[in-house]
Design an enzyme around this catalytic site. Structure first.
Site, PDB file in Angstrom:
ATOM      1  N   ARG A  18       0.822  -1.214   0.000  1.00  0.00           N
ATOM      2  CA  ARG A  18       0.000   0.000   0.000  1.00  0.00           C
ATOM      3  C   ARG A  18       0.859   1.269   0.000  1.00  0.00           C
ATOM      4  NH1 ARG A  18      -3.452  -2.094   4.994  1.00  0.00           N
ATOM      5  NH2 ARG A  18      -1.572  -3.383   5.136  1.00  0.00           N
ATOM      6  N   ASP A 106       5.321  -1.432  11.933  1.00  0.00           N
ATOM      7  CA  ASP A 106       4.866  -0.191  11.291  1.00  0.00           C
ATOM      8  C   ASP A 106       4.075   0.697  12.242  1.00  0.00           C
ATOM      9  OD1 ASP A 106       2.537  -1.680  11.484  1.00  0.00           O
ATOM     10  OD2 ASP A 106       1.967  -1.472   9.379  1.00  0.00           O
ATOM     11  N   GLY A 143      -8.225  -3.552  11.833  1.00  0.00           N
ATOM     12  CA  GLY A 143      -9.131  -4.609  12.262  1.00  0.00           C
ATOM     13  C   GLY A 143     -10.084  -4.035  13.306  1.00  0.00           C
ATOM     14  N   ASN A 171      -8.251  -2.742  16.582  1.00  0.00           N
ATOM     15  CA  ASN A 171      -7.160  -3.555  17.117  1.00  0.00           C
ATOM     16  C   ASN A 171      -5.855  -2.806  16.844  1.00  0.00           C
ATOM     17  OD1 ASN A 171      -5.354  -5.632  17.796  1.00  0.00           O
ATOM     18  ND2 ASN A 171      -5.471  -6.526  15.737  1.00  0.00           N
ATOM     19  N   ARG A 334      30.033  22.880   3.219  1.00  0.00           N
ATOM     20  CA  ARG A 334      29.797  21.437   3.063  1.00  0.00           C
ATOM     21  C   ARG A 334      31.088  20.635   3.155  1.00  0.00           C
ATOM     22  NH1 ARG A 334      30.716  19.815  -2.543  1.00  0.00           N
ATOM     23  NH2 ARG A 334      31.466  21.651  -3.618  1.00  0.00           N
ATOM     24  N   LYS A 352      34.003  24.643   0.987  1.00  0.00           N
ATOM     25  CA  LYS A 352      34.002  23.165   0.956  1.00  0.00           C
ATOM     26  C   LYS A 352      35.323  22.639   1.475  1.00  0.00           C
ATOM     27  CE  LYS A 352      35.712  20.221  -1.439  1.00  0.00           C
ATOM     28  NZ  LYS A 352      36.459  19.519  -2.465  1.00  0.00           N
TER      29      LYS A 352
HETATM   30  C1  UD1 Z   1      -2.859  -5.332  11.104  1.00  0.00           C
HETATM   31  C2  UD1 Z   1      -3.891  -6.199  11.820  1.00  0.00           C
HETATM   32  C3  UD1 Z   1      -5.098  -5.321  12.153  1.00  0.00           C
HETATM   33  C4  UD1 Z   1      -4.675  -4.144  12.993  1.00  0.00           C
HETATM   34  C5  UD1 Z   1      -3.550  -3.353  12.334  1.00  0.00           C
HETATM   35  C6  UD1 Z   1      -2.960  -2.360  13.298  1.00  0.00           C
HETATM   36  C7  UD1 Z   1      -3.655  -8.459  10.958  1.00  0.00           C
HETATM   37  C8  UD1 Z   1      -4.211  -9.491  10.030  1.00  0.00           C
HETATM   38  N1  UD1 Z   1      -4.277  -7.265  10.977  1.00  0.00           N
HETATM   39  O1  UD1 Z   1      -3.415  -4.928   9.871  1.00  0.00           O
HETATM   40  O2  UD1 Z   1      -6.051  -6.092  12.876  1.00  0.00           O
HETATM   41  O3  UD1 Z   1      -5.779  -3.295  13.226  1.00  0.00           O
HETATM   42  O4  UD1 Z   1      -2.486  -4.238  11.918  1.00  0.00           O
HETATM   43  O5  UD1 Z   1      -2.049  -1.542  12.668  1.00  0.00           O
HETATM   44  O6  UD1 Z   1      -2.747  -8.742  11.700  1.00  0.00           O
HETATM   45  N2  UD1 Z   1       3.860  -8.663   8.151  1.00  0.00           N
HETATM   46  C9  UD1 Z   1       4.751  -9.711   8.101  1.00  0.00           C
HETATM   47  N3  UD1 Z   1       4.421 -10.820   7.374  1.00  0.00           N
HETATM   48  C10 UD1 Z   1       3.254 -10.957   6.722  1.00  0.00           C
HETATM   49  C11 UD1 Z   1       2.337  -9.881   6.780  1.00  0.00           C
HETATM   50  C12 UD1 Z   1       2.674  -8.743   7.507  1.00  0.00           C
HETATM   51  O7  UD1 Z   1       5.826  -9.654   8.683  1.00  0.00           O
HETATM   52  O8  UD1 Z   1       3.029 -11.992   6.099  1.00  0.00           O
HETATM   53  C13 UD1 Z   1       4.234  -7.458   8.927  1.00  0.00           C
HETATM   54  C14 UD1 Z   1       4.282  -6.197   8.096  1.00  0.00           C
HETATM   55  O9  UD1 Z   1       5.585  -5.950   7.637  1.00  0.00           O
HETATM   56  C15 UD1 Z   1       3.820  -5.120   9.087  1.00  0.00           C
HETATM   57  C16 UD1 Z   1       2.974  -5.890  10.103  1.00  0.00           C
HETATM   58  O10 UD1 Z   1       3.247  -7.253   9.911  1.00  0.00           O
HETATM   59  O11 UD1 Z   1       4.905  -4.531   9.747  1.00  0.00           O
HETATM   60  C17 UD1 Z   1       1.481  -5.631   9.940  1.00  0.00           C
HETATM   61  O12 UD1 Z   1       1.071  -5.986   8.640  1.00  0.00           O
HETATM   62  P1  UD1 Z   1       0.076  -5.077   7.819  1.00  0.00           P
HETATM   63  O13 UD1 Z   1      -0.102  -5.691   6.497  1.00  0.00           O
HETATM   64  O14 UD1 Z   1       0.490  -3.669   7.877  1.00  0.00           O
HETATM   65  O15 UD1 Z   1      -1.267  -5.279   8.657  1.00  0.00           O
HETATM   66  P2  UD1 Z   1      -2.543  -4.317   8.671  1.00  0.00           P
HETATM   67  O16 UD1 Z   1      -3.324  -4.521   7.452  1.00  0.00           O
HETATM   68  O17 UD1 Z   1      -2.133  -2.964   9.025  1.00  0.00           O
HETATM   69 CA    CA Z   2      -0.169  -1.958   9.212  1.00  0.00          CA
END
Ligand code: UD1
Ligand code: CA
Length: 499
Positions: A18, A106, A143, A171, A334, A352
């Protein structure tokens, strides 16, 4: 009392689809620090060992974590991104503690206080799962948390019915789970019929169904904002930036139009300083007390002592500047510039890789590169150090007390000795001994009355004529004067052109 142990698992394997950028969003800078490092530092403060789940751009992300010096991190690879539940499952072999604190990479606004509160609530509640929720006006992308008589269910945005979509309890994405619960139930996660992914939040519903004890902790939304898009990143950085500005305001720093100013995380500013509109203070920059930084100036990785003024629209990078110095407006320093106290570097001056000694002045329109300028030196307007011959860089030395006249061309390697003087307009290509006066320019000649003759010649042939036709008008066979003035072309086959 036996205190239980905790390991953190941080999810950072996702593709950032995204975000629409090539680079993983987790490496995006927020006030000068990669997004992922914010939650990692917050965890570090609790001295919990960490497992980092990497996948997309794993090497780059791991390198950033190593550069930041974060210790006690085990890395696990999730080669295929099959969802957050799958990511946590990949880390199974590292679960060596009683509780597993899981969070997403994130969420850069999370702080150590929130993590501390969550761990405490989890311990108090003796829950299998403790998780954070928040209320938000626009829950888009999160979520949604459904609760009926203490039974929770988390429904992802993509799986929401229209009625569920308007629920604004979200969530947050921070959980503490008992290891035994996790081990026993993580393999029960199904695959979403919409995305095919394994959702970690489904464990909340599983724990409720099994009546294992679930505790929801309500936290401020701003601490748990997730970053999925560049718009989210912008929002989060606004919050971080204003946090830093408020922090420095409380320590005696005046910000002009504060909302326009950018400050990185590692910047320090001394009390009594003034930071103008649109200023960017970047990297490891340190500003002393009672300094003035004028509007739209950018300062990066630079140390500035007290009482110094950097006027507007200047760019100062990788430099060390003393006290009572004036730089700019429109100056550029710089690549390792050291400026001693009481120096004045004026408008349209570029410096510089140079040192400038105490109380020296370079006040207008100069380029000083690869140079050592002593103290009490004056560099006249328009002076240029010719440091580059197309192959290598050479050094210029101007010793203490020397006076370099305006519009000098100093052809390096060159030394202008102590207290020496160079005449304005000189091309200096031989060293100037101490106390000497160097004059490196053609001697001026005044041809009396020639201006009038020249004008008459031009009036007689306004559209240009052959040089031979002009000779009788000039009448002394000396077309050198005209050439010198750039008034004629010397090729006899060409028309005379006025340039
Ligand atoms: C997720 C939650 C959602 C919550 C939100 C909060 C899930 C299914 N959903 O959604 O309920 O409200 O975060 O911010 O958990 N990642 C991996 N491996 C994967 C997928 C994701 O390591 O296979 C990591 C991503 O790099 C990221 C984190 O997990 O840092 C969250 O994934 P993301 O896709 O951003 O989840 P959201 O859709 O935000
Ligand atoms: Ca996220």
């Amino acid at each position: 009392m036996v205190t239980s142990t905790t390991r953190a698992v941080v999810l950072a394997a996702g593709k950032s689809s995204r975000f629409k950028t090539k680079k993983s969003k987790l490496l995006s800078s927020i006030c000068g620090q990669e997004m992922l490092l914010y939650p990692l530092h917050a965890l570090e403060a609790h001295q919990v060992p960490m497992t980092l789940i990497l996948g997309h751009q794993a090497e780059e992300v791991q390198a950033a974590v190593a550069t930041a010096g974060i210790k006690d991190v085990s890395v696990v690879l999730q080669t295929e991104q099959l969802g957050t539940g799958h990511a946590v499952l990949c880390s199974k072999d590292t679960w060596d503690a009683d509780n597993i604190l899981i969070l997403y990479g994130d969420m850069p606004l999370i702080n150590k206080e929130l993590i501390g509160q969550l761990l405490e609530e989890h311990a108090k509640a003796h829950a299998a799962v403790t998780f954070c929720t928040a209320y938000v006006l626009d829950p888009h992308g999160y979520g949604r948390v459904l609760e009926h008589d203490g039974v929770f269910e988390i429904v992802e945005e993509k799986d929401c019915t229209d009625e569920q979509r308007v629920i604004n309890r979200i969530n947050a994405g921070v959980y503490v789970m008992r290891r035994d619960f996790l081990e026993a139930h993580i393999t029960q996660l199904g695959k979403s019929s919409v995305t095919g992914e394994m959702y970690l939040p489904e464990l909340v519903a599983i724990a409720c169904k099994e009546k294992l004890g679930v505790k929801a902790v309500s936290v401020p939304y701003d601490l748990v904002r997730g970053v999925n898009t560049l718009q989210d990143l912008w929002g989060v950085e606004q919050i971080k930036r204003s946090e830093f500005i408020k922090y420095w305001m409380a320590r005696g720093i005046r910000f002009e139009l504060a909302q326009s100013i950018h400050i990185d995380i590692n910047v320090t500013i001394g009390a009594g300083s003034f930071i103008g509109t649109g200023v960017h203070l970047l990297g490891n920059t340190s500003i002393g007390e009672e300094c003035f930084v004028g509007a739209f100036t950018i300062i990066e990785d630079t140390t500035i002592a007290d009482n110094t003024t950097i006027h507007s629209h200047s760019v100062v990078q990788h430099s060390t500047i003393g006290s009572n110095v004036h730089v700019g407006p429109f100056a550029r320093l710089r690549q390792n510039v050291t400026v001693a106290n009481d120096v004045q570097i004026g408008n349209f001056v570029e410096v510089k890789t140079a040192t400038v000694g105490e109380a020296s002045k370079i006040k207008h329109l100069s380029y000083i590169g690869d140079a050592t300028i002593g103290s009490k030196v004056n560099i006249g307007a328009g002076t240029v150090t010719c440091n580059y011959d197309g192959v290598k860089k050479s050094e210029t030395v101007v010793e203490d007390g020397a006076f370099v006249g305006s519009n000098n061309t100093l052809i390096a390697p060159i030394t202008v000795g102590k207290d020496a003087y160079t005449a304005a307009g000189s091309v200096v290509n031989n060293d100037v001994p101490a106390d000497a006066l160097a004059i490196g320019r053609t001697r001026q000649e005044n041809k009396l009355g020639y201006a009038k003759k020249l004008r008459e010649a031009m009036e007689k042939s306004p559209t240009g004529s052959h040089i031979e036709k002009m000779r009788p008008i000039i009448n002394d066979g000396d077309d050198e004067v005209l050439q010198f003035r750039g008034a004629v072309k010397t090729d006899p086959d060409q028309k005379i052109g006025f340039e």
